[in-house]
Design an enzyme around this catalytic site. Structure first.
Site, PDB file in Angstrom:
ATOM      1  N   ASP A 224      46.040  30.523 -58.538  1.00 19.56           N
ATOM      2  CA  ASP A 224      45.909  30.524 -57.092  1.00 19.56           C
ATOM      3  C   ASP A 224      44.594  31.251 -56.783  1.00 19.56           C
ATOM      4  O   ASP A 224      44.061  31.991 -57.612  1.00 19.56           O
ATOM      5  CB  ASP A 224      47.099  31.213 -56.419  1.00 19.56           C
ATOM      6  CG  ASP A 224      47.173  30.846 -54.938  1.00 19.56           C
ATOM      7  OD1 ASP A 224      46.206  30.244 -54.417  1.00 19.56           O
ATOM      8  OD2 ASP A 224      48.190  31.170 -54.284  1.00 19.56           O
TER       9      ASP A 224
HETATM   10  C1  BGC Z   1      46.979  29.841 -51.247  1.00 18.74           C
HETATM   11  C2  BGC Z   1      47.098  28.480 -51.921  1.00 18.74           C
HETATM   12  C3  BGC Z   1      45.893  27.649 -51.575  1.00 18.74           C
HETATM   13  C4  BGC Z   1      44.637  28.393 -51.979  1.00 18.74           C
HETATM   14  C5  BGC Z   1      43.356  27.641 -51.676  1.00 18.74           C
HETATM   15  C6  BGC Z   1      45.645  30.505 -51.512  1.00 18.74           C
HETATM   16  O1  BGC Z   1      45.482  31.655 -50.754  1.00 18.74           O
HETATM   17  O2  BGC Z   1      48.019  30.666 -51.692  1.00 18.74           O
HETATM   18  O3  BGC Z   1      48.275  27.835 -51.526  1.00 18.74           O
HETATM   19  O4  BGC Z   1      45.966  26.397 -52.189  1.00 18.74           O
HETATM   20  O5  BGC Z   1      44.590  29.622 -51.276  1.00 18.74           O
HETATM   21  O6  BGC Z   1      43.108  27.583 -50.320  1.00 18.74           O
END
Ligand code: BGC
Length: 802
Positions: A224
């Protein structure tokens, strides 16, 4: 290909180039892969990326959120939506769609409930697999997320989910297992949190033993955003490509670890090969034509129509008769709430409000009144105006719901209640004797204790860009509602199983409720709910008859006993009374959405599958079937079982483990630490030393930093969050930073900050400003020099090895 790559090149592939791209190796034709969020619609940012949606993104169809579509219980619909997402991604040259999200809704307070499907792993897994198949049918990779046990926003990057292995397997992983086995995603996103003491992204048990070895995942794991921690440990464990852009510091750590024998080159080869494979998979995509946004808009509307849940319909007030005089009330009728906030936020191609859409329907609109302020402040004038308008109408259709601040990534809700000022409005309308139809816009369940004040409740969830039109189609009877809750609606927050341990404010989050999540708890402990999992009304009624069970599945006859065509969701649950194991009274194992004309009957078949009977035997480390006389239940909700049969199964006869009596009764309030430890199989871990901050403590812990200016920084951050709350619009970047650990400063700075510099920062906040500053300054110059050299190595594609 792997043989041709230098060690440094392989290491460099294991980290992003920038916010949305992996690195390329031009000399060998390994192309960079691009990512974009997400499951509600595509969010391809224009200009420089900031990952939390502050910068504008390309217009894209905003579909209902996953929580909404889950209520459709319609796997084909989910696949169609996935396909549309894939097509929009392909048209914008996006290689990976970061979704679907399928974490289990452990508590309805979780800030990202709107982005996830269900409290049930079977339903979540089936829908997620459908999204994945749809997305990937366009040659675009899906990235189911967040793997795994990522249940709260508070401290989301610095929280350790402590749970027993059986609950892990049966509740938190089964959805991912179905998604992986039946969707075959090319990537998967590891979550921010730790699972039983090890970061999900460094968790060999999750990423190698289970995901790859057991489920056969053959793709690439991605962290993530900002979720990388120890890159060497991640590479060893089968972890993810570090996104967004850890800089070359991470690559150097990998090269050094190989040289020092701390990382087997075979592990680095495997990780690099996964990146190369993904790059090849998406490169095979054929060019697509332009997206037909009209068709996608219609799909978004249809998806909303299939997902709206009618919770109450007293005296069949709905559907409204033609020419009913309608007072349209509520700020959300004027400015729709149709999606959640955070990384999933879409810039919709169009957007229709309830006020704009009503003109297309055969009702007599008497007027529109705002009714309440979105920022939750009381306003007697708005209430009086709404009551006066309603007094001149046959019915008031009142749009209420959660405001933007209540449903956002980065923040859990603190209550199930709707804002007070909306309740004041409902009470005033009821006192005037007005017939009220409420339309709720919220991506999760809300307390509906105000239900006696209204004649009908339409839970529209977050319906996407054309959700308002879908609501009118349901309210006027053009669509017969067939949505069924994919989560339980409790009577009170106190009744929810994870309460009062949710969200955990310390490092450890104890999953003391074990497997008793959602209806598994309510049904086993006989705790009444307001609306059970699987519940939803329609304008039709259905009868169930002639249940027949064989070794492979059930057959049941469903009859539409009403005067209108409609659809029902037939649900299959199983349970084993007298089981030797701690076990929920019933668990969902199959479902079918069945459309029937008025008066028509149909025979429905639901097959058993690999997930129907199994439990995870921790001591044998394998799935087993418990022998006994199983109950096979078919019904219209988890609490409305219409027909039951039994089936005798051969299998194992587990020993009855002592010390788990509270769990056997699902008497969660009686569970002591000792009983939880028995379930866990080990003592609960102690909270880390709070006096000294560490690199993986979140910035929110600056509140207890020794160095006074650090505490001031905390006050400023906390103040910003409070101010944003008062404004009613969440400040996503501040929320992100607040929950972000120190190490993420390095992982997200695109090489500007190294881990050595982060150590310096932590030294400063721990009260050693001079020593810390020296490390930061020295680290800065060393990092700049090393980055330059590493880049030269890469550019010259020479063998690495400093
Ligand atoms: C979120 C993800 C997301 C990623 C990219 C993160 O903060 O938890 O779900 O895909 O950011 O934007």
């Amino acid at each position: 290909m792997i043989k041709k790559l230098t060690t440094l090149e392989k290491a460099s592939l294991f980290g992003g180039r920038d916010v949305w791209h992996t690195r390329a190796v031009a000399r060998l034709g390994v192309e960079s892969v691009s990512f974009a969020d997400g499951p509600t619609g595509l969010r391809k940012q224009v200009g420089s990326g900031d990952h939390l949606g502050l910068n504008a993104s390309e217009p894209a169809t905003c579909f209902p959120t996953s929580a909404t579509i889950a209520n459709s219980w319609d796997v084909e619909l989910a696949e169609e939506v996935g396909q549309a997402l894939g097509a929009e991604a392909a048209a914008l040259d996006v290689d990976v769609v970061l979704g679907p999200g399928l974490n289990i809704k452990r508590s309805p307070l979780a800030g990202r409930c709107f982005e996830y499907f269900s409290e049930d792993p079977f339903l979540s897994g089936k829908l997620a697999a459908a999204y994945i198949r749809g997305i990937q049918s366009c040659g675009v990779a899906a990235s189911p997320k967040h793997f795994a046990v990522n249940s709260q926003e508070l401290r989301r990057m610095a929280s350790n989910s402590v749970l027993d292995e059986r609950t892990l397997r049966e509740i938190y992983l089964t959805g991912f297992e179905i998604a992986v086995r039946e969707g075959e995603p090319w990537t998967i996103m590891s979550s921010y949190n730790l699972v039983n003491g090890v970061y999900a992204n460094e968790n060999k048990h999750l990423l190698t033993e289970i995901l790859r070895d057991e489920w056969g995942f053959d793709g690439m794991v991605v962290t993530d955003w900002g979720g990388g921690n120890d890159v060497v440990a991640a590479a060893r464990a089968g972890g993810g490509v570090e996104m967004p852009a850890p800089g070359l510091d991470s690559a150097r750590q990998l090269v050094d670890a190989v040289a020092a024998g701390r990382l087997d080159i075979a592990d680095l080869d495997a990780r690099a090969a996964e990146v190369v494979k993904l790059s090849e998979r998406v490169a095979a995509r054929r060019a697509t034509g332009p997206v037909d946004f009209d068709t996608h808009d219609q799909l978004a509307q249809r998806a909303a129509e299939q997902s709206i849940v009618l919770l109450k319909n007293q005296d069949a007030i709905l559907p409204l008769a033609p020419q009913t005089r309608v007072a349209l009330i509520g700020d959300m009728a004027i400015t729709p709430r149709y999606q959640g906030a955070g990384s999933s936020m879409v810039n919709p191609t169009r957007l229709v409000s309830a006020v704009e859409a009503i003109g297309q329907f055969d009702v007599d609109l008497v007027g529109v009144a705002q009714g309440y302020r979105r920022d939750r402040r009381p306003d007697a004038g708005l209430v009086a105006e709404a009551v006066e308008l309603a007094g001149r109408s046959d019915v008031a259709v009142v749009f209420i719901g959660l405001d933007e601040f209540s449903e956002t990534e980065g923040l859990d809700r603190s209550t199930l209640d709707l804002p007070d000022n909306q309740m004041t409005l409902l009470r005033a309308l009821a006192a005037r004797g007005v017939q009220v139809i409420t339309v709720v816009s919220a991506g999760a369940v809300v307390d509906t204790g105000w239900e006696p004040l209204t004649q009908a409740i339409v839970h529209a969830y977050l319906g996407g860009q054309s959700g308002a039109r879908a609501v009118w189609r349901v309210v006027t009877g053009q669509v017969n509602p067939s949505g069924r809750l994919a989560e339980s609606d409790p009577l009170a927050l106190d009744d929810t199983p994870a309460h009062p341990h949710f969200p955990a404010s310390g490092h450890h989050s104890y999953y003391r409720e074990g497997p008793f999540v959602g209806y598994r708890y309510y049904q086993t402990a006989n705790v009444p709910v307001r609306y059970p999992f699987g519940f939803g009304l329609g304008y039709s009624t259905f009868e169930y008859s002639d249940l027949a069970v064989d070794q492979n599945g059930v057959d049941v006859t469903i009859t539409n006993t009403s005067q209108v065509a409609g659809a029902d969701v037939v649900q299959l649950y199983v349970g084993l009374p007298g089981s030797a194991l701690v076990r929920p009274a019933r668990e969902l194992k199959g479902f079918a959405k069945v459309a029937l004309d008025a008066g028509a009957s149909g025979r429905v078949r639901i097959d058993f599958d690999d997930y129907t009977w199994r439990h995870f035997d921790v001591s044998a480390d394998q799935w087993q079937v418990e022998a006994g006389q199983w109950q096979v239940m078919v019904g219209a909700s988890s609490a409305d079982i219409r027909l039951t049969a039994t089936l005798d199964l051969d299998g194992v006869t587990p020993a009855r483990q002592p010390g788990l009596d509270g769990y056997r009764r699902a008497d969660l309030r009686s569970i002591t630490v000792a009983e939880f430890e028995t379930l866990l199989g080990h003592p609960i871990p102690a909270e880390p030393n709070a006096a000294v901050l560490a690199i993986d403590d979140p910035l929110s812990s600056l509140a207890r930093a020794k160095w006074p200016p650090a505490r001031l920084i905390h006050r400023i951050l906390a103040g910003n969050i409070k101010r944003a709350e008062r404004r009613g619009t969440p400040d996503l970047n501040v929320l992100f930073v607040y929950n972000m650990p120190f190490r993420a400063i390095a992982k997200m700075s695109n090489g500007m900050v190294s881990m050595a510099m982060v150590e310096g920062i932590v030294d400063v906040v721990n009260g050693h400003p001079l020593r810390g500053l020296r490390s930061i300054v020295a680290g800065f110059f060393a990092n700049r020099r090393d980055n330059r050299r590493t880049q030269e190595f890469l550019d010259n594609s020479r063998e690495a090895g400093r």
